[in-house]
Every structure is written in C-alpha cells, then in structure tokens.
Design an enzyme around this catalytic site. Structure first.
Site, PDB file in Angstrom:
ATOM      1  N   LEU A   1       0.947  -1.164   0.103  1.00 16.11           N
ATOM      2  CA  LEU A   1       0.147   0.149  -0.128  1.00 16.11           C
ATOM      3  C   LEU A   1       0.897   1.295   0.062  1.00 16.11           C
ATOM      4  O   LEU A   1       1.876   1.210   0.718  1.00 16.11           O
ATOM      5  CB  LEU A   1      -0.974  -0.025   1.308  1.00 16.11           C
TER       6      LEU A   1
ATOM      7  N   HIS B   1      -5.904  -4.499 -11.445  1.00 13.72           N
ATOM      8  CA  HIS B   1      -6.531  -5.432 -10.476  1.00 13.72           C
ATOM      9  C   HIS B   1      -7.306  -6.579 -10.972  1.00 13.72           C
ATOM     10  O   HIS B   1      -8.118  -6.438 -11.957  1.00 13.72           O
ATOM     11  CB  HIS B   1      -7.274  -4.622  -9.409  1.00 13.72           C
TER      12      HIS B   1
END
Length: 199
Positions: free
Chosen positions: A87, A104
């Site tokens: 992240l 994704h």
C-alpha cells in the site's frame, strides 16, 4: 515508472506493448523485493532498477521518501503499479496526484484487496474481470480507467481464472498507459469519479 513485486509479467507487457509508443517511455523500475523477477526484466531491458525493501529503512515513511526521491530523479510522470503488493500512503500519493495507476484482477468495486480471485470464487460469481484504475487512499477504490469482463461459468480454481485474466491484464494496462500518455484520459467535471476517454 513501474513498481512491481513479483514475476514482472505486466512489466514485460508494458515493455512490449507500450514502451516507445504514443509518447510512452519507461524510465525505471522499482520493487519492494530485491529478488523480484521484475528487477531482472528491467535490467535485461537496460532500465535502471532498484529495490526498496522495508527492512532497509527505519519505517514506511523513510522508504516512501526514498522512493519518491528516486522517482523524481528519474523524472517519472506516471507511476504504474504492476503487481506491486504494498500500500502507498496518503502522503506519497499526495506527492503524485492522479499520477498513480494500478491493475487489479477483479471488476471493481467488487472484490478489492488481496486474493480478489479467491474472493470472487467464494462468492460464486460466474463473470470475472480486470480493472485498471487510479490509486487513491483507499483499497482499490480509485476511479476506474478501463475494465474488461470474461464469463467463466464453470471456473472453480483460482489458477484457472488467472490463466484467463493475465492476458487481459497484459492488454488493458499498456492500453491505459498509452491513453494517459496521449492525453486521452480526463475526469468528468460533474462526477470526478468518472473517467472520460477521448476518442
């Protein structure tokens, strides 16, 4: 600039399908893992490559500061997360506003985060897909740039689903980068979550 954590197949797709086209120039590749295959692919392509393992820095902020300095040194205008499994903080993203994108393996906003394919299989869906999106402070919650779906009604195994999704990733991610480089991507003034693709 491409950030990758693993085998670097999306990086390779970018090298093969985007680099040198529509104004795209991959200037460097970074990773959180010194042994990532993506680092080898970058060096084979003659690109600067550097790993930023968390253990080499006092904390996450220090690592991201080093990454940001490296990005700035290489004059990166777009940061592409190509299988980068870390992240990024709000502070880091604020330094590169609307300049970080991710790929994704799900049709967002469904199944964000890790193990998206496993999540989808557990939910019982029969349509899977890939999303390329801008990165914001949430988990896979930024505005969608491109999506493509594939019907797999008999899928039961994550590896089987990924076998169908990887080729889509390898098409959509370079396409998104080329569109951004051409200036064809903008935001709808009436809805900043809606990405507009110019013809």
């Amino acid at each position: 600039m491409v950030l990758a954590s693993g085998a670097g197949t999306n990086l390779q797709a970018l090298l093969d399908r985007a680099n040198g086209r529509d104004g795209v120039e991959i200037v460097a590749v970074g990773s959180d893992k010194p042994g990532a295959k993506a680092i080898d692919r970058a060096r084979t392509a003659g690109l600067p490559a550097q790993a930023f393992p968390l253990g080499s820095f006092p904390d996450r902020d220090a690592r991201e500061g080093a990454m940001a300095a490296w990005l700035t040194h290489h004059r990166a205008e777009l940061i592409v997360l190509a299988g980068y499994m870390q992240l990024l903080s709000a502070r880091f993203l604020a330094a590169f506003p609307q300049r970080v994108i991710n790929v994704h393996p799900a049709l967002l906003p469904a199944f964000p985060g890790l193990n998206a394919v496993e999540q989808a299989l557990a939910y019982g869906v029969t349509v899977f897909g890939v999303t390329v999106h801008f990165v914001d402070e949430g988990i896979d919650s930024g505005p969608v740039i491109l999506q493509r779906a594939v019907a797999l009604p008999d899928a039961r195994d994550p590896a089987e689903v990924l076998e169908h999704l990887h080729p889509i990733e390898h098409e959509l991610l370079p396409e998104a980068v080329r569109l951004i480089a051409r200036g064809a991507v903008s935001f709808d003034a009436s809805n900043p979550r809606r990405v507009v693709i110019a013809p």
